[in-house]
Design a protein around this motif. Structure first.
Motif, short mmCIF file in Angstrom:
data_model
loop_
_atom_site.label_atom_id
_atom_site.label_comp_id
_atom_site.label_asym_id
_atom_site.label_seq_id
_atom_site.Cartn_x
_atom_site.Cartn_y
_atom_site.Cartn_z
N VAL A 24 8.72 -4.81 -4.35
CA VAL A 24 9.30 -4.16 -3.39
C VAL A 24 6.89 -4.60 -2.16
CG1 VAL A 24 9.59 -2.20 -2.01
CG2 VAL A 24 10.05 -2.62 -3.82
N PRO A 25 7.46 -5.21 -1.12
CA PRO A 25 6.09 -5.35 -0.67
C PRO A 25 5.74 -3.96 0.24
CG PRO A 25 8.32 -6.07 0.49
CD PRO A 25 9.09 -5.92 -0.73
N ILE A 26 4.54 -3.82 -0.22
CA ILE A 26 3.71 -2.08 0.52
C ILE A 26 2.51 -3.12 1.38
CG2 ILE A 26 5.45 -0.88 -0.79
CD1 ILE A 26 1.19 -0.57 -1.94
N TYR A 27 3.09 -1.61 2.02
CA TYR A 27 1.31 -1.73 3.08
C TYR A 27 0.63 -0.26 2.75
CZ TYR A 27 3.67 -5.56 5.46
OH TYR A 27 4.38 -6.49 6.38
N LEU A 28 -0.67 -0.75 2.24
CA LEU A 28 -1.47 1.69 1.62
C LEU A 28 -1.87 1.34 3.10
CD1 LEU A 28 -3.58 -0.16 -1.08
CD2 LEU A 28 -1.07 1.58 -1.00
N PRO A 29 -1.56 2.68 4.45
CA PRO A 29 -1.58 3.04 5.33
C PRO A 29 -3.05 3.53 5.43
CG PRO A 29 -0.15 4.43 4.54
CD PRO A 29 -0.46 3.83 2.76
N ASN A 30 -4.34 3.60 4.52
CA ASN A 30 -5.92 3.37 5.16
C ASN A 30 -6.09 2.05 4.18
OD1 ASN A 30 -5.24 6.25 5.34
ND2 ASN A 30 -6.00 6.82 3.51
N SER A 47 -4.93 -0.94 3.43
CA SER A 47 -4.81 -2.39 4.62
C SER A 47 -3.11 -1.98 4.63
CB SER A 47 -4.50 -3.40 3.04
OG SER A 47 -3.00 -2.84 2.03
N PRO A 48 -3.20 -1.43 5.79
CA PRO A 48 -1.93 -1.73 6.39
C PRO A 48 -1.17 -2.71 7.14
CG PRO A 48 -4.20 -0.88 8.29
CD PRO A 48 -4.57 -0.98 6.95
N ASN A 49 -2.01 -3.87 7.22
CA ASN A 49 -2.28 -5.05 7.99
C ASN A 49 -1.58 -5.90 7.23
OD1 ASN A 49 -4.10 -3.88 10.11
ND2 ASN A 49 -2.88 -4.76 10.63
N VAL A 50 -1.90 -6.25 6.21
CA VAL A 50 -1.49 -6.75 4.74
C VAL A 50 -1.07 -6.56 3.99
CG1 VAL A 50 -2.75 -8.25 3.34
CG2 VAL A 50 -4.06 -7.72 5.05
N ALA A 51 0.33 -7.34 2.93
CA ALA A 51 1.22 -6.23 2.39
C ALA A 51 0.67 -6.91 0.99
CB ALA A 51 2.56 -7.19 2.98
N GLN A 52 0.27 -5.77 0.30
CA GLN A 52 0.86 -5.58 -1.55
C GLN A 52 1.71 -5.47 -1.82
OE1 GLN A 52 -1.97 -4.51 -3.29
NE2 GLN A 52 -3.32 -3.45 -0.73
N ARG A 53 2.44 -5.86 -3.22
CA ARG A 53 3.46 -5.84 -3.75
C ARG A 53 3.33 -5.20 -4.42
NH1 ARG A 53 2.79 -10.45 -8.01
NH2 ARG A 53 5.24 -10.21 -8.22
N LEU A 54 4.55 -3.87 -4.55
CA LEU A 54 4.16 -3.04 -5.60
C LEU A 54 5.72 -3.20 -6.45
CD1 LEU A 54 4.41 0.22 -6.75
CD2 LEU A 54 5.77 0.78 -4.82
N VAL A 55 5.05 -3.13 -7.84
CA VAL A 55 6.20 -3.40 -9.07
C VAL A 55 6.12 -2.82 -10.05
CG1 VAL A 55 6.36 -5.34 -10.54
CG2 VAL A 55 5.22 -6.45 -8.85
N THR A 56 7.67 -2.32 -10.23
CA THR A 56 7.92 -1.58 -11.19
C THR A 56 8.23 -1.51 -12.59
OG1 THR A 56 9.68 0.16 -9.88
CG2 THR A 56 7.82 0.07 -9.49
N PHE A 57 8.38 -1.16 -13.37
CA PHE A 57 9.53 -1.12 -14.90
C PHE A 57 9.24 -0.22 -15.31
CE2 PHE A 57 6.36 -5.29 -14.70
CZ PHE A 57 7.51 -5.84 -13.80
N THR A 58 11.09 0.08 -15.53
CA THR A 58 11.86 1.13 -16.12
C THR A 58 11.31 1.04 -17.14
OG1 THR A 58 13.34 1.55 -14.57
CG2 THR A 58 13.68 2.71 -16.35
#
Length: 410
Positions: free
Chosen positions: A212-218, A220-231
């Protein structure tokens, strides 16, 4: 009981979305228009309307970047005024995390924005119903953590997995709470760590893997990162923050190699999340539950050690754990409101320059008692059976606090 969240454009009051949780019906449009209208009327006279209350509801308004106005109305039995203010900020930060700040600050096409912002609905709904979850983050502004003797080996495994994934930020979540995390993950602000946990927990039907692409509010609010999760097993997820590489398929090949040998350990930790303490730590039988905060690291540990018995089963609402959690939440909230020193804040006595610091406080009810200890940077809030003598609560509380801190759990 109900919670209502409305988003409108700050300039024209155009509705963007609405969320309603609980058993209440959605508010009629004229009511929403009136709530926004009175706020805009105040702005025209250089007056900012922040909050109001009725017999049943607390209401708050907040405008972000002169672009979006959020209105939150919540039943007084669910959230107080301070919590609503915090929830408004958390809701906007949640929108930033999944949408990015640029398009929130400058809305060019309202109709397109309405469609695109739907990606944040699941997270917003989860934030609004924090009162019914096992999280204390909406009260303490701290990250909910787990404690286990397996933490060292799981920490080493997580570090090795993040290295193989060419990532610095990794976290292991068990039943929505942080078991272990890398130093870089912990270096994120508490707000970002909490929101990342909320984002993962808000997706109920967790697939084996997600990217999931996400932005960190503090950060990197302008540059998306990838939140990768595995169950790994049901309720246990390992989370990474990654750049463009490696791909999800490449990471999936590494999951089994690192985590398969420790599935039994993960299941063992998961089975003891209510007690949430190593087995060698003995807890007085009169303690029904406690919450331990570390204001320096912004971490929070909750524990419900005792089994239901004939006496404390009288506290049950729908389950014994739920009852204890609700009582503890009310007590923690009341103490933090009444004594700011428990939040790490210094208070000056009126008319003098001396500092006031509350060190202990308690309350007594017919079926239970509560006690709070302030030992900076730690605070402990305990729920006792009414059978415990009031004079003994301080000694029992401080003894347990000493044992837990000696074990360096938090």
């Amino acid at each position: 009981m109900a919670v209502y969240l409305y988003a409108l454009t700050s300039s024209g009051g155009v509705p963007l979305y609405s969320r309603t949780l609980g058993d209440g019906k959605p508010l009629p449009y004229p009511v929403v228009a009136s709530l926004n209208g009175v706020h805009m009327y105040g702005k025209s006279g250089d007056v900012e309307l922040l909050s109001a209350y009725s017999e049943q509801f607390n209401i708050c308004w907040k405008t972000f970047h002169d672009s979006i106005t959020l209105i939150l109305a919540a039943d007084k039995r669910l959230y107080n005024q301070r919590q609503i203010e915090d929830l408004l900020q958390t809701a906007f930060d949640g929108m930033v995390m999944l949408f990015g700040i640029d398009d929130l600050v400058s809305i060019k096409n309202v109709e397109r924005f309405k469609r695109d912002i739907r990606v944040s609905y699941a997270l917003l709904d989860y934030i609004l119903r924090l009162y019914s979850t096992n999280s204390y983050s909406d009260i303490t502004q701290c990250v909910d953590i787990l404690a286990s003797k397996s933490s060292d080996i799981l920490q080493n495994t997580l570090n090795a997995f993040t290295d193989a994934a060419s990532s610095l930020h990794g976290c292991l979540l068990i039943n929505g709470r942080v078991m272990v995390a890398t130093p870089e993950w912990c270096s994120l602000s508490a707000k970002e760590q909490i929101l990342l946990c909320h984002a993962v927990n808000s997706l109920y039907l967790a697939p084996a893997a997600r990217d999931v692409p996400i932005y960190l509010p503090n950060t990197s609010p302008n540059v998306a990162q990838r939140l990768v999760t595995f169950t790994l097993v049901d309720g246990v997820e390992v989370c990474l923050l990654c750049g463009q590489t490696p791909s999800l398929a490449q990471l999936e090949k590494e999951v089994g190699r690192f985590w398969q040998p420790f599935l039994d350990s993960l299941k063992s930790v998961q089975n003891s999340v209510d007690r949430n303490l190593p087995k060698d730590i003995n807890v007085d039988s009169n303690i029904l539950g406690f919450v331990l905060m570390n204001n320096r690291t912004s971490k929070c540990l909750s524990c419900y050690p005792s089994e239901p018995d004939e006496y404390n089963s009288q506290l049950a609402l729908s389950s014994n754990i739920e009852s204890k959690r609700n009582l503890l939440k009310k007590f923690v909230l009341s103490v933090l409101e009444m004594y700011p020193s428990f939040s790490g804040l210094e208070v000056l006595d009126s008319g003098s320059k001396s500092k006031t610091t509350a060190m202990e406080t308690y309350s007594c009810a017919r079926l239970y008692k509560c006690y709070a200890v302030n030992q900076p940077p730690h605070n402990m809030f305990l729920l006792f059976s009414a059978k415990v003598p009031t004079y003994a609560m301080s000694t029992v509380s401080r003894k347990l606090l000493e044992v837990v801190l000696k074990d360096r759990i938090i």
